[in-house]
Design a protein around this motif. Structure first.
Motif, PDB file in Angstrom:
ATOM      1  N   ILE A   1      19.146  39.981  36.220  1.00 32.63           N
ATOM      2  CA  ILE A   1      20.314  39.118  36.383  1.00 32.63           C
ATOM      3  C   ILE A   1      21.561  39.915  36.010  1.00 32.63           C
ATOM      4  CG2 ILE A   1      21.423  36.975  35.640  1.00 32.63           C
ATOM      5  CD1 ILE A   1      18.607  35.990  34.825  1.00 32.63           C
ATOM      6  N   GLY A   2      22.393  40.227  36.997  1.00 32.10           N
ATOM      7  CA  GLY A   2      23.598  41.008  36.744  1.00 32.10           C
ATOM      8  C   GLY A   2      24.719  40.153  36.169  1.00 32.10           C
ATOM      9  N   LEU A   3      25.362  40.654  35.100  1.00 36.25           N
ATOM     10  CA  LEU A   3      26.471  39.933  34.477  1.00 36.25           C
ATOM     11  C   LEU A   3      27.642  40.877  34.255  1.00 36.25           C
ATOM     12  CD1 LEU A   3      27.666  37.409  33.062  1.00 36.25           C
ATOM     13  CD2 LEU A   3      26.615  38.241  30.935  1.00 36.25           C
ATOM     14  N   ASP A   4      28.807  40.472  34.744  1.00 32.17           N
ATOM     15  CA  ASP A   4      30.049  41.228  34.540  1.00 32.17           C
ATOM     16  C   ASP A   4      30.531  40.994  33.108  1.00 32.17           C
ATOM     17  OD1 ASP A   4      32.576  42.313  34.538  1.00 32.17           O
ATOM     18  OD2 ASP A   4      33.423  40.877  35.977  1.00 32.17           O
ATOM     19  N   VAL A   5      30.418  42.018  32.288  1.00 36.18           N
ATOM     20  CA  VAL A   5      30.808  41.907  30.882  1.00 36.18           C
ATOM     21  C   VAL A   5      32.326  41.789  30.718  1.00 36.18           C
ATOM     22  CG1 VAL A   5      30.807  43.117  28.650  1.00 36.18           C
ATOM     23  CG2 VAL A   5      28.763  43.128  30.069  1.00 36.18           C
ATOM     24  N   LEU A   6      33.076  42.361  31.655  1.00 33.81           N
ATOM     25  CA  LEU A   6      34.533  42.447  31.521  1.00 33.81           C
ATOM     26  C   LEU A   6      35.285  41.318  32.213  1.00 33.81           C
ATOM     27  CD1 LEU A   6      34.915  46.316  32.070  1.00 33.81           C
ATOM     28  CD2 LEU A   6      34.607  45.066  29.929  1.00 33.81           C
TER      29      LEU A   6
ATOM     30  N   PRO B   1      42.691  41.080  45.591  1.00 35.77           N
ATOM     31  CA  PRO B   1      41.230  41.147  45.703  1.00 35.77           C
ATOM     32  C   PRO B   1      40.702  42.267  46.605  1.00 35.77           C
ATOM     33  CG  PRO B   1      41.956  38.882  45.823  1.00 35.77           C
ATOM     34  CD  PRO B   1      43.196  39.725  45.863  1.00 35.77           C
ATOM     35  N   THR B   2      41.221  42.339  47.841  1.00 35.61           N
ATOM     36  CA  THR B   2      40.702  43.323  48.787  1.00 35.61           C
ATOM     37  C   THR B   2      41.025  44.739  48.354  1.00 35.61           C
ATOM     38  OG1 THR B   2      41.005  41.706  50.572  1.00 35.61           O
ATOM     39  CG2 THR B   2      40.653  44.002  51.214  1.00 35.61           C
ATOM     40  N   LYS B   3      42.263  44.976  47.924  1.00 37.25           N
ATOM     41  CA  LYS B   3      42.667  46.315  47.492  1.00 37.25           C
ATOM     42  C   LYS B   3      41.914  46.739  46.238  1.00 37.25           C
ATOM     43  CE  LYS B   3      47.363  46.088  49.402  1.00 37.25           C
ATOM     44  NZ  LYS B   3      48.820  46.070  49.072  1.00 37.25           N
ATOM     45  N   ALA B   4      41.723  45.805  45.314  1.00 37.72           N
ATOM     46  CA  ALA B   4      41.102  46.141  44.032  1.00 37.72           C
ATOM     47  C   ALA B   4      39.660  46.605  44.199  1.00 37.72           C
ATOM     48  CB  ALA B   4      41.160  44.942  43.094  1.00 37.72           C
ATOM     49  N   ILE B   5      38.937  45.972  45.101  1.00 39.47           N
ATOM     50  CA  ILE B   5      37.535  46.340  45.325  1.00 39.47           C
ATOM     51  C   ILE B   5      37.419  47.799  45.763  1.00 39.47           C
ATOM     52  CG2 ILE B   5      35.562  45.994  46.866  1.00 39.47           C
ATOM     53  CD1 ILE B   5      35.508  43.908  44.812  1.00 39.47           C
ATOM     54  N   THR B   6      38.346  48.237  46.619  1.00 39.03           N
ATOM     55  CA  THR B   6      38.287  49.613  47.126  1.00 39.03           C
ATOM     56  C   THR B   6      38.984  50.595  46.191  1.00 39.03           C
ATOM     57  OG1 THR B   6      40.267  49.171  48.472  1.00 39.03           O
ATOM     58  CG2 THR B   6      38.125  48.885  49.531  1.00 39.03           C
ATOM     59  N   GLN B   7      40.070  50.165  45.546  1.00 40.23           N
ATOM     60  CA  GLN B   7      40.841  51.068  44.694  1.00 40.23           C
ATOM     61  C   GLN B   7      40.249  51.218  43.294  1.00 40.23           C
ATOM     62  OE1 GLN B   7      44.837  49.510  44.827  1.00 40.23           O
ATOM     63  NE2 GLN B   7      45.202  50.200  46.926  1.00 40.23           N
ATOM     64  N   LYS B   8      39.378  50.309  42.908  1.00 39.74           N
ATOM     65  CA  LYS B   8      38.732  50.378  41.597  1.00 39.74           C
ATOM     66  C   LYS B   8      37.214  50.385  41.767  1.00 39.74           C
ATOM     67  CE  LYS B   8      42.429  48.240  38.859  1.00 39.74           C
ATOM     68  NZ  LYS B   8      42.770  47.167  37.885  1.00 39.74           N
ATOM     69  N   PRO B   9      36.667  51.478  42.315  1.00 42.59           N
ATOM     70  CA  PRO B   9      35.219  51.531  42.565  1.00 42.59           C
ATOM     71  C   PRO B   9      34.370  51.520  41.302  1.00 42.59           C
ATOM     72  CG  PRO B   9      36.213  53.694  42.879  1.00 42.59           C
ATOM     73  CD  PRO B   9      37.348  52.723  42.696  1.00 42.59           C
ATOM     74  N   ASN B  10      34.989  51.864  40.159  1.00 43.65           N
ATOM     75  CA  ASN B  10      34.252  51.858  38.898  1.00 43.65           C
ATOM     76  C   ASN B  10      34.466  50.569  38.098  1.00 43.65           C
ATOM     77  OD1 ASN B  10      33.145  54.496  39.178  1.00 43.65           O
ATOM     78  ND2 ASN B  10      35.117  55.373  38.601  1.00 43.65           N
ATOM     79  N   SER B  11      35.037  49.574  38.744  1.00 48.69           N
ATOM     80  CA  SER B  11      35.238  48.290  38.077  1.00 48.69           C
ATOM     81  C   SER B  11      33.912  47.546  37.984  1.00 48.69           C
ATOM     82  CB  SER B  11      36.250  47.438  38.840  1.00 48.69           C
ATOM     83  OG  SER B  11      35.739  47.078  40.114  1.00 48.69           O
ATOM     84  N   SER B  12      33.830  46.651  37.013  1.00 48.48           N
ATOM     85  CA  SER B  12      32.589  45.902  36.797  1.00 48.48           C
ATOM     86  C   SER B  12      32.214  45.058  38.014  1.00 48.48           C
ATOM     87  CB  SER B  12      32.724  45.019  35.558  1.00 48.48           C
ATOM     88  OG  SER B  12      33.916  44.252  35.597  1.00 48.48           O
ATOM     89  N   ILE B  13      33.195  44.510  38.717  1.00 52.81           N
ATOM     90  CA  ILE B  13      32.896  43.700  39.900  1.00 52.81           C
ATOM     91  C   ILE B  13      32.417  44.565  41.052  1.00 52.81           C
ATOM     92  CG2 ILE B  13      33.939  42.268  41.710  1.00 52.81           C
ATOM     93  CD1 ILE B  13      35.553  40.844  39.605  1.00 52.81           C
ATOM     94  N   ALA B  14      33.117  45.666  41.317  1.00 51.14           N
ATOM     95  CA  ALA B  14      32.722  46.557  42.411  1.00 51.14           C
ATOM     96  C   ALA B  14      31.330  47.143  42.174  1.00 51.14           C
ATOM     97  CB  ALA B  14      33.742  47.678  42.580  1.00 51.14           C
ATOM     98  N   VAL B  15      31.077  47.574  40.958  1.00 48.45           N
ATOM     99  CA  VAL B  15      29.763  48.145  40.615  1.00 48.45           C
ATOM    100  C   VAL B  15      28.682  47.068  40.707  1.00 48.45           C
ATOM    101  CG1 VAL B  15      28.382  49.151  38.754  1.00 48.45           C
ATOM    102  CG2 VAL B  15      30.702  49.998  39.197  1.00 48.45           C
ATOM    103  N   GLY B  16      29.010  45.865  40.257  1.00 42.93           N
ATOM    104  CA  GLY B  16      28.050  44.768  40.324  1.00 42.93           C
ATOM    105  C   GLY B  16      27.599  44.491  41.738  1.00 42.93           C
ATOM    106  N   PHE B  17      28.546  44.460  42.656  1.00 43.19           N
ATOM    107  CA  PHE B  17      28.188  44.201  44.052  1.00 43.19           C
ATOM    108  C   PHE B  17      27.440  45.376  44.680  1.00 43.19           C
ATOM    109  CE2 PHE B  17      31.346  40.693  44.036  1.00 43.19           C
ATOM    110  CZ  PHE B  17      30.501  39.718  44.528  1.00 43.19           C
ATOM    111  N   ASP B  18      27.743  46.566  44.248  1.00 44.97           N
ATOM    112  CA  ASP B  18      27.008  47.723  44.742  1.00 44.97           C
ATOM    113  C   ASP B  18      25.543  47.642  44.303  1.00 44.97           C
ATOM    114  OD1 ASP B  18      26.960  50.354  46.076  1.00 44.97           O
ATOM    115  OD2 ASP B  18      26.579  51.147  44.073  1.00 44.97           O
ATOM    116  N   LEU B  19      25.312  47.255  43.059  1.00 44.88           N
ATOM    117  CA  LEU B  19      23.943  47.085  42.559  1.00 44.88           C
ATOM    118  C   LEU B  19      23.221  45.975  43.310  1.00 44.88           C
ATOM    119  CD1 LEU B  19      24.677  47.261  38.716  1.00 44.88           C
ATOM    120  CD2 LEU B  19      23.522  49.017  40.075  1.00 44.88           C
ATOM    121  N   LEU B  20      23.948  44.887  43.587  1.00 47.03           N
ATOM    122  CA  LEU B  20      23.360  43.752  44.301  1.00 47.03           C
ATOM    123  C   LEU B  20      22.988  44.149  45.724  1.00 47.03           C
ATOM    124  CD1 LEU B  20      22.719  40.722  43.839  1.00 47.03           C
ATOM    125  CD2 LEU B  20      24.967  40.194  44.812  1.00 47.03           C
TER     126      LEU B  20
END
Length: 312
Positions: free
Chosen positions: A3-8, A72-91
């Motif tokens: 179960i993935g959880l975004d800590v941040l 939202p759209t810019k952040a996903i691509t501009q922050k690839p090491n963010s907890s949300i972007a990484v979470g979706f990559d794992l998913l």
């Protein structure tokens, strides 16, 4: 189960998310593990301070944060090491079975659509939420914010998604589907509801009971209330204010207590290829705990497979 959880994610992160994760882990079975996605060093330090066995969790380092003010759209691509972007990559890679966050709602929607993608046949995913019933239990309201403008075909699909959700997550047999409108008569409403009504009436995959008015939202008239995201979000925010108002007035009542978002933790994005839960930005540890447990329920129910079987 992972179960993935975004800590941040969330206004009170990481304190609230880590505390909530600790409480959820106490309830989970041995083969069910929470994957904490965030600053790994900070996360493990906080767990040590809480006296928690570090082996109880898995960790993925993702030090960047997508704030509530980021696009939202810019952040996903501009922050690839963010907890949300990484979470979706794992998913997307199947390394976690679900992903939950109390962070940026827009980023969670964008991540869902562009990472795990919508289930084939579904036009647009929808966000569903619980609405307490006066007697007991909950109804389902959707969409509550993913789609401010909708076509009749989208509302028809929302009805199917809501019906599956009510049946397999809440165990409601043949859920009654109502179209939220300004009157019960078929000819009432705006162009959207008038055009949607016949589609729902002819839909053999749902138990459509007709139009329902706002005053029936907390009754047993229907189990699933369908509307566009603009209407749904206004209704949701108004309903949330009931609980806050009762607290301010010092009024204690079991029904109004069930408006407390902490009880259900988060709202699912229905129609994407994996369980994704969006938590409230002000999520407390109790809300985080319940968000994790709701993720577990969605995984165990094989809810996504049920949707695929209907739309294929």
């Amino acid at each position: 189960m992972k179960i993935g959880l975004d800590v941040l994610g969330g206004d009170y992160a990481p304190n609230a998310t880590i505390t909530g994760a600790i409480e959820a882990q106490k309830i989970l079975k041995g083969d069910q593990k929470i994957v904490l996605i965030g600053d790994q060093k900070d996360t493990t330090e906080r767990l040590k301070q809480a006296g928690v066995d570090l082996d109880k969790f898995d960790y993925v380092h993702a030090p960047e944060v997508i704030s509530m003010h980021d696009h939202p759209t810019k952040a996903i691509t501009q922050k690839p090491n963010s907890s949300i972007a990484v979470g979706f990559d794992l998913l997307k890679k199947g390394e976690i079975d679900s992903f939950a966050s109390a962070g940026n709602t827009g980023a969670m929607l964008v991540g869902s659509v562009f990472s795990v993608k919508t289930i084939p046949g579904i036009i647009r995913p929808a966000i569903a939420t619980n609405v307490p019933k006066l007697k007991s239990g909950f109804g389902i309201l959707l969409d509550v914010g993913a789609n401010s403008e909708c076509k009749p075909e989208m509302l028809n699909q929302f009805a199917i998604l809501g019906s599956i959700y009510a049946e397999y997550i809440y165990g409601i047999n043949k859920p009654k589907i109502g179209l939220l409108n300004i009157g019960e008569e078929q000819e009432k409403g705006n162009n959207l509801t008038i055009s949607t009504y016949p589609l729902l009436k002819e839909n053999t995959k749902i138990n459509f009971i007709g139009n329902v008015e706002g005053r029936e939202l907390f009754t047993d008239t229907a189990d699933v209330f369908v509307c566009d995201g603009f209407t749904g979000n206004i209704v949701l925010k108004l309903a949330e204010s009931f609980y806050i108002t009762t607290l301010k007035k010092g009024f204690k009542d079991e029904f109004f207590d069930r408006f407390n978002y902490e009880r259900y933790g988060g709202t699912p994005i229905l129609g994407v290829n994996a369980p994704v839960i969006i938590g409230h930005g002000i999520s407390t540890p109790e809300a985080i705990k319940n968000m994790v447990l709701h993720s577990k329920d969605m995984i165990e129910s094989k809810f996504i497979d049920k949707i695929r079987s209907v739309f294929n």
